[in-house]
Design a protein around this motif. Structure first.
Motif, PDB file in Angstrom:
ATOM      1  N   GLU A   1       4.451   2.102  10.242  1.00  0.00           N
ATOM      2  CA  GLU A   1       4.636   3.218  10.785  1.00  0.00           C
ATOM      3  C   GLU A   1       6.094   3.866   9.810  1.00  0.00           C
ATOM      4  OE1 GLU A   1       5.769   6.091  14.458  1.00  0.00           O
ATOM      5  OE2 GLU A   1       5.581   3.706  14.805  1.00  0.00           O
TER       6      GLU A   1
ATOM      7  N   ALA B   1       4.516   4.689   6.202  1.00  0.00           N
ATOM      8  CA  ALA B   1       3.921   6.146   6.042  1.00  0.00           C
ATOM      9  C   ALA B   1       4.979   6.910   5.921  1.00  0.00           C
ATOM     10  CB  ALA B   1       2.387   5.695   7.099  1.00  0.00           C
ATOM     11  N   SER B   2       5.680   7.175   7.217  1.00  0.00           N
ATOM     12  CA  SER B   2       6.559   8.547   6.785  1.00  0.00           C
ATOM     13  C   SER B   2       7.193   8.240   5.243  1.00  0.00           C
ATOM     14  CB  SER B   2       7.698   7.960   8.026  1.00  0.00           C
ATOM     15  OG  SER B   2       8.908   9.130   8.443  1.00  0.00           O
TER      16      SER B   2
ATOM     17  N   SER C   1       5.162   9.828   3.064  1.00  0.00           N
ATOM     18  CA  SER C   1       4.996  11.256   3.435  1.00  0.00           C
ATOM     19  C   SER C   1       6.340  11.947   3.187  1.00  0.00           C
ATOM     20  CB  SER C   1       5.247  11.225   5.331  1.00  0.00           C
ATOM     21  OG  SER C   1       3.669  10.678   5.302  1.00  0.00           O
TER      22      SER C   1
ATOM     23  N   THR D   1       2.236   1.949  -0.333  1.00  0.00           N
ATOM     24  CA  THR D   1       2.182   1.496   0.933  1.00  0.00           C
ATOM     25  C   THR D   1       1.479   0.497   1.178  1.00  0.00           C
ATOM     26  OG1 THR D   1       1.207   2.397   2.762  1.00  0.00           O
ATOM     27  CG2 THR D   1       3.658   3.175   2.183  1.00  0.00           C
TER      28      THR D   1
END
Length: 262
Positions: free
Chosen positions: A46, A49-50, A53, A64
């Motif tokens: 998570e 992914a942040s 982004s 990633t």
């Protein structure tokens, strides 16, 4: 995103370990701003992914991959997963802060955990990705150490010892692979504002009976500028290191002038 550097990394791919953390995300955004394709590596999908982004929102390209850098099997799997990537910039940023307590109260397992992440992890990642750089005859490795590896930091012996070990690893590796066209340097930030330092100040306050604010003020007072270092400043310093082609085997302080206590 840092925008003070021209896209001098265009066409290159950079791998950032600890890519899901605050500093890893800042590094990744800065590298993308300088034109690199970025691979963010870490344990938390998570968080990765942040970070990706943020890179993509700023117009960069990111990928990633999950990995525990202290685990040889995990690093080997990472290298296999990224076999199609031409990684020529490696930023070894993954690490842990470790315990905040006197050496006599530190358990062997706690000590080993710090060295596994902060030193063994760098060795394993370099070992996995250096062969392709050697074949290509070019590459840049930046290992993120700490000014704390060179100045006393009470109640943090495993962390400071691991960071000094990392500086020694860097200088020796630079001598090994510099003649092959690969630059290896360390970037040693001082206290960088963020969750890790906030945790350390809280633990120091608990240990000494001070307030969290007092622990931060006492620590910041040791720097010439009297303040913490900000994450964008460290990201800019990374780009500066990569922008100096003659730099190899160096250790760059970014510490707001941190000095040892009297």
């Amino acid at each position: 995103m840092t925008k003070c550097f021209a896209p001098f990394l265009s066409g290159r791919t950079a791998l950032v370990t600890g890519g899901g953390g605050p500093l890893g995300r800042a590094f990744s955004a800065a590298l993308a701003g300088a034109g690199a394709r970025v691979v963010l590596v870490g344990r938390n999908a998570e968080a990765l992914a942040s970070g990706a982004s943020l890179v993509e929102e700023a117009g960069g390209t990111a990928r990633t991959a999950r990995c525990d850098v202290s685990d040889p099997a995990s690093v080997a799997a990472l290298a296999a997963e990224l076999a199609g990537e031409d990684i020529s910039v490696l930023v070894n940023n993954a690490g842990v802060a470790g315990p905040v307590k006197p050496l006599v109260d530190i358990e062997p397992g706690e000590w080993d955990d710090v060295f596994a992440a902060n030193v063994r992890g760098v060795y394993l990642v370099c070992r996995a990705f250096l062969p392709a750089m050697i074949t290509a005859g070019r590459g840049d490795i930046v290992n993120v150490a700490s000014v704390s590896g060179k100045r006393p930091l009470l109640n943090r012996t495993p962390y400071t010892a691991s960071k000094m070990a990392l500086i020694g690893l860097t200088r020796t590796l630079a001598g090994e692979v510099g003649p092959l066209g690969i630059s290896v340097n360390t970037l040693s930030p001082g206290p960088v504002r963020g969750p890790r330092m906030a945790r350390n100040f809280r633990l120091e306050a608990e240990l000494t009976g001070s307030t969290v604010e007092g622990a931060e003020r006492a620590f910041a007072s040791r720097s010439a500028l009297g303040r913490l270092v900000e994450q964008p400043e460290v990201a800019q310093a990374l780009l500066a290191v990569l922008a100096m082609p003659g730099l190899c085997g160096a250790d760059i302080d970014l510490s707001a002038g941190m000095i040892a206590p009297a």
